[in-house]
Motif scaffolding. Sequence first.
Motif: not given
Length: 230
Positions: A77-100
């Motif tokens: 929203a602030a105009g930053h366009h860097a891509d993201v590699i998420a690092v996490t212990s969570a295995r919730d696929l709902t979070v994975v879908r949201e992150g896409v």
Amino acid sequence: MTGERQAIRVLVVEDDPVAADAHVMYVGRVPGFVAVGKAHSGAEARRILDRTPVDLLLLDLHLPDVHGLQLARSLRAAGHHADVIAVTSARDLTVVREGVSLGVVQYVLKPFTFATLRDRLVRYAEFQAAVGEASGQDEVDRALAVLRAPSPAALPKGLSGPTLERVTTALREAPDGLTAAGVAEAVGISRITARRYLEHLVDAARAARSPLYGQVGRPELVYRWVSQGR
């Protein structure tokens, strides 16, 4: 004549100081990448991004002041366009879908080795290097496959992913730490094998070891998870 491709600038966002230092070190060992900073909170990450060009965030999802995906959303929203590699212990696929939808191009599950992160970074670089117009659907599919279909994580010879997962779970559920004998009993493996997995976690900066004093003779080592509850 064209010059060399500019290194991909990575900001490590991780609240655990030991893990953050390890991730910065890992990034620096991959040709074509440079760690331009590290942040231990969402607020610190925003401050760095406001003054430093960044191409890629190595982003822990569980920060002390904000969830990683909320941070990613606010950065977009602030105009930053860097891509993201998420690092996490969570295995919730709902979070994975949201992150896409928020620019999360890869997920790396803790604990991970240098080889695992290197694989993700190299594939990301290959994806970014693709230029020009695709000749057809096959070429588009191949470009996406580079990013979305990483090879299995490399483990030292003799170690297996499922056993590593069980050792990791046992260690994380023991706030006072475990000896190799304790892990062996909890997981159902030999003490020698348990020590190999524990030393692997230490090498990956996911566990720390310390002597257990108060015993006769050589003190035994106690291993503790370095990111409790993450």
